[in-house]
Design an enzyme around this catalytic site. Structure first.
Site, PDB file in Angstrom:
ATOM      1  N   GLU A 139      35.947  45.506  32.240  1.00  0.00           N
ATOM      2  CA  GLU A 139      36.342  46.401  31.140  1.00  0.00           C
ATOM      3  C   GLU A 139      37.199  45.576  30.198  1.00  0.00           C
ATOM      4  OE1 GLU A 139      35.243  49.246  30.435  1.00  0.00           O
ATOM      5  OE2 GLU A 139      34.202  49.691  32.288  1.00  0.00           O
TER       6      GLU A 139
ATOM      7  N   CYS B 217      43.165  49.604  25.124  1.00  0.00           N
ATOM      8  CA  CYS B 217      41.827  49.152  24.723  1.00  0.00           C
ATOM      9  C   CYS B 217      41.153  50.199  23.856  1.00  0.00           C
ATOM     10  CB  CYS B 217      40.991  48.877  25.959  1.00  0.00           C
ATOM     11  SG  CYS B 217      40.928  50.301  27.056  1.00  0.00           S
TER      12      CYS B 217
HETATM   13  P1  NAP Z   1      44.079  39.080  30.196  1.00  0.00           P
HETATM   14  O1  NAP Z   1      45.038  38.104  29.677  1.00  0.00           O
HETATM   15  O2  NAP Z   1      42.636  38.832  30.000  1.00  0.00           O
HETATM   16  O3  NAP Z   1      44.404  39.221  31.760  1.00  0.00           O
HETATM   17  C1  NAP Z   1      43.750  40.180  32.571  1.00  0.00           C
HETATM   18  C2  NAP Z   1      43.879  39.750  34.023  1.00  0.00           C
HETATM   19  O4  NAP Z   1      43.048  38.596  34.247  1.00  0.00           O
HETATM   20  C3  NAP Z   1      45.294  39.321  34.393  1.00  0.00           C
HETATM   21  O5  NAP Z   1      45.597  39.759  35.704  1.00  0.00           O
HETATM   22  C4  NAP Z   1      45.218  37.816  34.326  1.00  0.00           C
HETATM   23  O6  NAP Z   1      46.202  37.173  35.085  1.00  0.00           O
HETATM   24  C5  NAP Z   1      43.821  37.581  34.890  1.00  0.00           C
HETATM   25  N1  NAP Z   1      43.246  36.268  34.599  1.00  0.00           N
HETATM   26  C6  NAP Z   1      43.542  35.421  33.590  1.00  0.00           C
HETATM   27  N2  NAP Z   1      42.769  34.298  33.675  1.00  0.00           N
HETATM   28  C7  NAP Z   1      41.973  34.449  34.765  1.00  0.00           C
HETATM   29  C8  NAP Z   1      40.961  33.645  35.390  1.00  0.00           C
HETATM   30  N3  NAP Z   1      40.611  32.459  34.891  1.00  0.00           N
HETATM   31  N4  NAP Z   1      40.351  34.107  36.485  1.00  0.00           N
HETATM   32  C9  NAP Z   1      40.679  35.317  37.006  1.00  0.00           C
HETATM   33  N5  NAP Z   1      41.638  36.130  36.474  1.00  0.00           N
HETATM   34  C10 NAP Z   1      42.268  35.698  35.362  1.00  0.00           C
HETATM   35  O7  NAP Z   1      44.357  40.550  29.630  1.00  0.00           O
HETATM   36  P2  NAP Z   1      45.765  41.259  29.381  1.00  0.00           P
HETATM   37  O8  NAP Z   1      46.423  40.589  28.231  1.00  0.00           O
HETATM   38  O9  NAP Z   1      46.519  41.376  30.664  1.00  0.00           O
HETATM   39  O10 NAP Z   1      45.307  42.728  28.972  1.00  0.00           O
HETATM   40  C11 NAP Z   1      45.024  43.106  27.671  1.00  0.00           C
HETATM   41  C12 NAP Z   1      43.531  43.129  27.434  1.00  0.00           C
HETATM   42  O11 NAP Z   1      42.928  44.065  28.329  1.00  0.00           O
HETATM   43  C13 NAP Z   1      43.152  43.601  26.052  1.00  0.00           C
HETATM   44  O12 NAP Z   1      42.136  42.796  25.531  1.00  0.00           O
HETATM   45  C14 NAP Z   1      42.620  45.013  26.299  1.00  0.00           C
HETATM   46  O13 NAP Z   1      41.703  45.478  25.352  1.00  0.00           O
HETATM   47  C15 NAP Z   1      41.993  44.865  27.614  1.00  0.00           C
HETATM   48  N6  NAP Z   1      41.849  46.179  28.237  1.00  0.00           N
HETATM   49  C16 NAP Z   1      40.599  46.713  28.365  1.00  0.00           C
HETATM   50  C17 NAP Z   1      40.440  47.975  28.915  1.00  0.00           C
HETATM   51  C18 NAP Z   1      39.080  48.592  29.095  1.00  0.00           C
HETATM   52  O14 NAP Z   1      38.965  49.526  29.886  1.00  0.00           O
HETATM   53  N7  NAP Z   1      38.062  48.143  28.401  1.00  0.00           N
HETATM   54  C19 NAP Z   1      41.556  48.696  29.324  1.00  0.00           C
HETATM   55  C20 NAP Z   1      42.812  48.117  29.145  1.00  0.00           C
HETATM   56  C21 NAP Z   1      42.945  46.850  28.615  1.00  0.00           C
HETATM   57  P3  NAP Z   1      47.625  36.700  34.446  1.00  0.00           P
HETATM   58  O15 NAP Z   1      47.807  37.384  33.153  1.00  0.00           O
HETATM   59  O16 NAP Z   1      48.601  37.097  35.455  1.00  0.00           O
HETATM   60  O17 NAP Z   1      47.539  35.218  34.324  1.00  0.00           O
END
Ligand code: NAP
Length: 490
Positions: free
Chosen positions: A257, A291
């Protein structure tokens, strides 16, 4: 439970494995900083690939028993656990308010809503049905059944740290899967605490494990682990694509997502009071860090002035403050300094390109706001397509507004993005609602309302917004393998 931050600051947090807290095999620790005050809240261990391996092994061992229970038994255990977690909503909600900045009342309500989601899926678990097929010979028997995939890697973001976790825990638990959770480093306390409370409430040891730490280390090791059979992740599109590549090596099941850049079209016949309320809610709530936030508004020329005036009045009436101390303010600080920086840059870019600032555009004034990541709800009028706020996922309490004359033009602009998560439409004409909901390129079209995420309906991102789906009974099948059994009666 104290409602002040001081009672629960300065804590040290470990992993959670096999029903107990667990030290890390490494020595790396990261500090959590309050978005409201800039002060240290807690230190959290940052795990290693070895920690992931230990947790996956625990989950793999727990799978044997958990998957063998009947779904009726699992339903009883899950409901007992959520009943207990509800009694902990104050404590876990306060941790979320402290680490995320979301006001306590909203954080607490997120914990309770997450329990409802687990209960919803517990009930769906007992409704999984297979099929019996007609066969080409009378001596054949053929049926299709569904079996849990095994250990799931659950990777979550910071904006709804527990809710988005429950969207994955719910179907995983109900189908008999076990899991290793990797919360984001930005908000690890509330999701870790939620998982621990579920275990305290009766989910057996090893069914839910948590490894905290960096995405590039812990997340990556989880995605690549051979015993992990499914990865469920919510986060940015860029991370989602990386995970898809890593998971491809062992062809794991995945659901992602991802990001959104959600448009709202306001037709000339719309109820403008309602449109302004919904856009304010979806544009500003949680500081726009959702999101499904309304990221850009296309409003018909005839109702533009009325809409902007009403939206402005709501924005200027919103209360802002430290949601740890003032539980019921509308908006807390933004979660991260980086998020605040992006907000400022995007507003500067829009103003440079000719946008008109209607309200907001800065932090609230006063000593209370000096240290935190505060930003006022902001409305930008005369927005044009090339502005960053109209293209990127700003993830801030900013609503840019553009006028339209032709509905076809508005639909074209709304769809002209790499994202396809949610599109909002405001009209009182049923024919317009039916026609345009078909033409909008998004997994969810929300007409005249803001409640886009409901347990009973699927939430799926089109285009760069996702892969697979969450919520609804369909999500259960993301955690199940399909098996066809064919017998010849010889
Ligand atoms: P993010 O930076 O992509 O991180 C998401 C998760 O992935 C974190 O736990 C992060 O860990 C982990 N991660 C990072 N690199 C990784 C890798 N190489 N392998 C495996 N896991 C890895 O996202 P965020 O900044 O936390 O969240 C905001 C984003 O989420 C926005 O783009 C938002 O639109 C999206 N979102 C989407 C939805 C939906 O339902 N479509 C809902 C809510 C949010 P660390 O950060 O701890 O390093």
């Amino acid at each position: 439970m104290t409602t002040s931050a001081s009672g629960i600051t300065g804590l040290h947090w470990d992993h959670f494995r096999n029903g107990k807290t667990a030290k890390s095999s490494g020595s790396d620790v990261f500090e959590l900083i309050s978005p409201a005050s800039g002060e240290k809240i807690a230190s959290v261990v940052s795990g290693t690939a070895e920690d992931v391996d230990l947790a996956v092994t625990n989950a793999h061992e727990a799978f044997i028993q958990w998957s063998q229970l009947t779904s009726y038994d699992r339903e009883k255990i899950i409901r007992k656990a959520t009943t207990y977690v509800r009694t902990q909503a104050d404590r876990i909600g306060m941790l979320m308010a402290m680490e995320q900045g979301k006001p306590f009342a909203q954080s607490r309500s997120e914990i309770l809503g997450s329990c409802d989601t687990l209960d919803y899926f517990a009930a769906e678990g007992v409704r999984i049905e297979g099929t019996v097929n007609s066969t080409e010979k009378n001596t054949f028997r053929s049926w299709v059944i569904y079996q849990p995939v095994g250990v799931c890697g659950v990777i979550t973001p910071w904006n709804y740290p527990v809710s988005l976790l429950s969207w994955k825990l719910g179907p995983a638990l109900a189908t008999g899967c076990t899991m290793v959770v990797k919360p984001t480093m930005v908000t690890p306390l509330s999701p870790t605490s939620f998982c621990m409370a579920l275990a305290e409430g009766g989910i057996p040891p090893g069914v839910i494990n948590v490894v905290n730490g960096r995405g590039s280390i812990v997340g990556d090791a989880l995605v690549r682990h051979p015993l992990v059979k499914k990865v469920a992740m919510t986060g940015s599109t860029e991370t989602g694509k990386k995970i898809m590549q890593s998971a491809a090596v062992s062809l794991k099941k995945i659901s992602l997502e991802l990001g959104g850049q959600c448009p709202a079209i306001i037709c000339a016949d719309a109820n403008i009071d309602n449109a302004a309320q919904v856009v304010a809610y979806k544009g500003f709530r949680n500081d726009g860090q959702s999101c499904s936030s309304v990221n850009r508004v296309y409003v018909h020329r005839e109702v533009h002035d009325e809409f902007v005036a009403k939206l402005r009045s709501i924005a200027e009436g919103m209360t802002i403050g430290d949601g740890v101390e003032q539980a019921s303010v509308d908006l807390g600080p933004m979660c991260t300094k980086q998020g605040l920086k992006t907000a400022i840059e995007h507003v500067e870019d829009a103003l440079r390109r000719g946008a008109k600032l209607i309200t907001g555009g800065s932090a609230p004034e006063g000593k209370a706001f000096e240290k935190g990541n505060y930003y006022r709800p902001t409305i930008l009028d005369n927005a044009t397509d090339e502005m960053l706020v109209m293209q990127d996922e700003t993830f801030a309490p900013i609503v840019p507004v553009q006028v339209f004359d032709s509905i076809d033009d508005a639909v074209h602009r709304a769809n002209n993005t790499r994202y396809g998560l949610v599109s909002y439409l405001f009209t009182t004409n049923l024919k317009t609602a039916m026609e345009l909901s078909g033409r909008l390129e998004a997994g969810t079209v929300s007409v005249n309302c803001s409640a886009v995420n409901t347990n009973y309906a699927p939430y799926a991102g089109w285009k760069d917004s996702g892969y697979g789906l969450e919520l609804s009974r369909k999500a259960v099948f993301e955690y199940l393998n399909t098996k066809h059994v064919k017998i010849e009666l010889v």
